[in-house]
Scaffold this motif. Sequence first.
Motif, mmCIF file in Angstrom:
data_model
loop_
_atom_site.group_PDB
_atom_site.id
_atom_site.type_symbol
_atom_site.label_atom_id
_atom_site.label_comp_id
_atom_site.label_asym_id
_atom_site.label_seq_id
_atom_site.Cartn_x
_atom_site.Cartn_y
_atom_site.Cartn_z
ATOM 1 N N PRO A 178 -4.931 1.246 -2.821
ATOM 2 C CA PRO A 178 -5.078 2.417 -3.687
ATOM 3 C C PRO A 178 -5.079 2.046 -5.168
ATOM 4 C CG PRO A 178 -2.805 2.240 -2.985
ATOM 5 C CD PRO A 178 -3.560 1.104 -2.311
ATOM 6 N N THR A 237 2.798 1.510 -3.496
ATOM 7 C CA THR A 237 1.960 1.841 -4.645
ATOM 8 C C THR A 237 1.431 3.267 -4.547
ATOM 9 O OG1 THR A 237 0.066 0.710 -3.618
ATOM 10 C CG2 THR A 237 1.347 -0.524 -5.248
ATOM 11 N N ARG A 238 1.136 3.740 -3.357
ATOM 12 C CA ARG A 238 0.721 5.149 -3.213
ATOM 13 C C ARG A 238 1.843 6.068 -3.717
ATOM 14 N NH1 ARG A 238 -4.000 5.574 -0.170
ATOM 15 N NH2 ARG A 238 -4.273 3.911 1.344
ATOM 16 N N ASP A 239 3.068 5.754 -3.329
ATOM 17 C CA ASP A 239 4.215 6.564 -3.752
ATOM 18 C C ASP A 239 4.448 6.465 -5.266
ATOM 19 O OD1 ASP A 239 4.502 7.296 -1.113
ATOM 20 O OD2 ASP A 239 6.297 6.084 -0.749
ATOM 21 N N VAL A 256 0.835 -1.203 0.000
ATOM 22 C CA VAL A 256 0.000 0.000 0.000
ATOM 23 C C VAL A 256 0.868 1.250 0.000
ATOM 24 C CG1 VAL A 256 -1.676 1.326 1.349
ATOM 25 C CG2 VAL A 256 -2.015 -1.136 1.003
ATOM 26 N N ARG A 257 1.865 1.295 0.860
ATOM 27 C CA ARG A 257 2.771 2.453 0.933
ATOM 28 C C ARG A 257 3.482 2.681 -0.401
ATOM 29 N NH1 ARG A 257 8.156 1.142 3.840
ATOM 30 N NH2 ARG A 257 8.315 0.039 1.862
#
Length: 185
Positions: A101, A62-64, A59-60
């Motif tokens: 996301p 892919t958000r970035d 999650v971290r």
Amino acid sequence: MVLTHTPVCDFGIPAPDFNLPGVDGRNWSLQNCRGPRGLLVMFICNHCPYVKAINHKLVRDTRDLIALGIGCVAIMPNDTDAYPDDDFEHMREEARRHEYPFPYLLDESQQVARAYGAVCTPDFFGYDAQLGLQYRGRLDESGARPDAGEVRRELYLAMKQVAETGHGPKHQIPSMGCSIKWRQE
């Protein structure tokens, strides 16, 4: 659970097209998922301990990556009759619980996983803006250890390089995870 490693990156090979249902109620294609600077296609599932261990980092990262112009999509390829924890309703719950996301899609026929040459969960395919393969490595060195601490963000850094230069790193360490649960023919 059978531990499997992914093959080496075949630089430039084009991303196979797909059109699959997502847990958000819509169908997603390759073109819907790509970003202006590339695309990350991830084969994951709900029950695999390797995926469970990295979900928070997925999650971290892919958000970035989305912020860098890299589109991201996850595809669940397993036989849901044999592995009911991976069925569509459980996928929906998993996406909601982790606040994915990215679209989370079901490959019920397993044709998309076969077209990509996916072998395990997680299995990562990183593409450039022209949808040529540039990364086929792991997320990081943590494996199935969720408490591995701070480790080098290999997938993120590789895809950041793809976003900036159009090329993936020459040195890539294969991903490892549970083998895909293929339907018995």
